[in-house]
Design a protein around this motif. Structure first.
Motif, PDB file in Angstrom:
ATOM      1  N   ALA A 165      80.358  20.313 -52.882  1.00  0.00           N
ATOM      2  CA  ALA A 165      79.303  19.343 -53.202  1.00  0.00           C
ATOM      3  C   ALA A 165      78.746  18.729 -51.925  1.00  0.00           C
ATOM      4  O   ALA A 165      79.456  18.573 -50.936  1.00  0.00           O
ATOM      5  N   SER A 166      77.448  18.425 -51.948  1.00  0.00           N
ATOM      6  CA  SER A 166      76.791  17.764 -50.819  1.00  0.00           C
ATOM      7  C   SER A 166      76.113  16.505 -51.300  1.00  0.00           C
ATOM      8  O   SER A 166      75.707  16.403 -52.451  1.00  0.00           O
ATOM      9  N   LEU A 167      75.948  15.586 -50.390  1.00  0.00           N
ATOM     10  CA  LEU A 167      75.295  14.321 -50.692  1.00  0.00           C
ATOM     11  C   LEU A 167      73.791  14.509 -50.510  1.00  0.00           C
ATOM     12  O   LEU A 167      73.324  14.871 -49.434  1.00  0.00           O
ATOM     13  N   ILE A 168      73.025  14.248 -51.566  1.00  0.00           N
ATOM     14  CA  ILE A 168      71.586  14.486 -51.567  1.00  0.00           C
ATOM     15  C   ILE A 168      70.847  13.154 -51.624  1.00  0.00           C
ATOM     16  O   ILE A 168      71.114  12.319 -52.486  1.00  0.00           O
ATOM     17  N   ALA A 169      69.911  12.977 -50.713  1.00  0.00           N
ATOM     18  CA  ALA A 169      69.121  11.744 -50.621  1.00  0.00           C
ATOM     19  C   ALA A 169      68.170  11.629 -51.813  1.00  0.00           C
ATOM     20  O   ALA A 169      67.721  12.641 -52.360  1.00  0.00           O
ATOM     21  N   PRO A 170      67.841  10.406 -52.213  1.00  0.00           N
ATOM     22  CA  PRO A 170      66.952  10.196 -53.364  1.00  0.00           C
ATOM     23  C   PRO A 170      65.605  10.914 -53.239  1.00  0.00           C
ATOM     24  O   PRO A 170      65.082  11.421 -54.216  1.00  0.00           O
ATOM     25  N   LYS A 171      65.054  10.988 -52.027  1.00  0.00           N
ATOM     26  CA  LYS A 171      63.751  11.630 -51.840  1.00  0.00           C
ATOM     27  C   LYS A 171      63.810  13.142 -52.085  1.00  0.00           C
ATOM     28  O   LYS A 171      62.776  13.774 -52.266  1.00  0.00           O
ATOM     29  N   SER A 172      65.009  13.712 -52.135  1.00  0.00           N
ATOM     30  CA  SER A 172      65.182  15.142 -52.366  1.00  0.00           C
ATOM     31  C   SER A 172      65.587  15.458 -53.800  1.00  0.00           C
ATOM     32  O   SER A 172      66.008  16.574 -54.097  1.00  0.00           O
ATOM     33  N   LEU A 173      65.477  14.460 -54.682  1.00  0.00           N
ATOM     34  CA  LEU A 173      65.865  14.629 -56.079  1.00  0.00           C
ATOM     35  C   LEU A 173      64.668  14.467 -57.004  1.00  0.00           C
ATOM     36  O   LEU A 173      63.752  13.707 -56.716  1.00  0.00           O
ATOM     37  N   ARG A 174      64.707  15.181 -58.112  1.00  0.00           N
ATOM     38  CA  ARG A 174      63.686  15.067 -59.156  1.00  0.00           C
ATOM     39  C   ARG A 174      64.393  14.658 -60.449  1.00  0.00           C
ATOM     40  O   ARG A 174      65.353  15.302 -60.869  1.00  0.00           O
ATOM     41  N   ILE A 175      63.902  13.591 -61.056  1.00  0.00           N
ATOM     42  CA  ILE A 175      64.449  13.114 -62.327  1.00  0.00           C
ATOM     43  C   ILE A 175      63.589  13.711 -63.432  1.00  0.00           C
ATOM     44  O   ILE A 175      62.376  13.517 -63.456  1.00  0.00           O
ATOM     45  N   VAL A 176      64.219  14.435 -64.357  1.00  0.00           N
ATOM     46  CA  VAL A 176      63.507  15.061 -65.474  1.00  0.00           C
ATOM     47  C   VAL A 176      63.839  14.274 -66.737  1.00  0.00           C
ATOM     48  O   VAL A 176      65.007  14.110 -67.081  1.00  0.00           O
ATOM     49  N   ARG A 177      62.792  13.808 -67.391  1.00  0.00           N
ATOM     50  CA  ARG A 177      62.965  12.998 -68.603  1.00  0.00           C
ATOM     51  C   ARG A 177      62.406  13.728 -69.820  1.00  0.00           C
ATOM     52  O   ARG A 177      61.413  14.424 -69.721  1.00  0.00           O
ATOM     53  N   GLY A 178      63.066  13.519 -70.971  1.00  0.00           N
ATOM     54  CA  GLY A 178      62.567  14.052 -72.219  1.00  0.00           C
ATOM     55  C   GLY A 178      61.574  13.079 -72.827  1.00  0.00           C
ATOM     56  O   GLY A 178      61.499  11.910 -72.429  1.00  0.00           O
ATOM     57  N   GLN A 179      60.829  13.547 -73.773  1.00  0.00           N
ATOM     58  CA  GLN A 179      59.873  12.677 -74.453  1.00  0.00           C
ATOM     59  C   GLN A 179      60.603  11.804 -75.460  1.00  0.00           C
ATOM     60  O   GLN A 179      61.566  12.232 -76.077  1.00  0.00           O
ATOM     61  N   ASP A 180      60.119  10.566 -75.624  1.00  0.00           N
ATOM     62  CA  ASP A 180      60.703   9.681 -76.630  1.00  0.00           C
ATOM     63  C   ASP A 180      60.576  10.320 -78.007  1.00  0.00           C
ATOM     64  O   ASP A 180      59.540  10.886 -78.337  1.00  0.00           O
ATOM     65  N   GLY A 181      61.616  10.228 -78.767  1.00  0.00           N
ATOM     66  CA  GLY A 181      61.576  10.757 -80.128  1.00  0.00           C
ATOM     67  C   GLY A 181      61.821  12.256 -80.203  1.00  0.00           C
ATOM     68  O   GLY A 181      61.858  12.829 -81.267  1.00  0.00           O
TER      69      GLY A 181
END
Length: 92
Positions: free
Chosen positions: A73-89
């Motif tokens: 495992a490596s430590l990844i900075a926030p700027k190198s991450l993508r948050i994927v969200r589902g649609q409500d409902g």
């Protein structure tokens, strides 16, 4: 930002691997930016039970440990991450 977090991805993963957030018995492992260059040390680890909790910490500048099968495992900075969200409902 709406919807529940369904995935946290590394924007540029290491070649040939699919990296996932590192999860331990305590939860997803993150590093607190308040510890500067020592944030990667185990004694400063912060844990999030859900991906939503992890995403909230990432938004505050926390880094996320990510790993892949057969890779350390490596430590990844926030700027190198993508948050994927589902649609409500939306039921997955």
């Amino acid at each position: 930002m709406r919807g529940r977090v369904i995935k946290i991805e590394r924007i540029c993963s290491r070649a040939g691997v699919i990296e996932e957030p590192a999860i331990t018995s305590k939860g997803y492992q993150l590093a607190d930016p308040a510890h500067g260059k020592n944030k990667h040390h185990a004694e400063f680890a912060v844990y999030a039970i859900t991906l939503d909790d992890a995403a909230n910490l990432i938004a505050k500048g926390f880094s996320l440990w990510m790993g892949a099968k057969g890779k350390r495992a490596s430590l990844i900075a926030p700027k190198s991450l993508r948050i994927v969200r589902g649609q409500d409902g939306f039921a997955a």
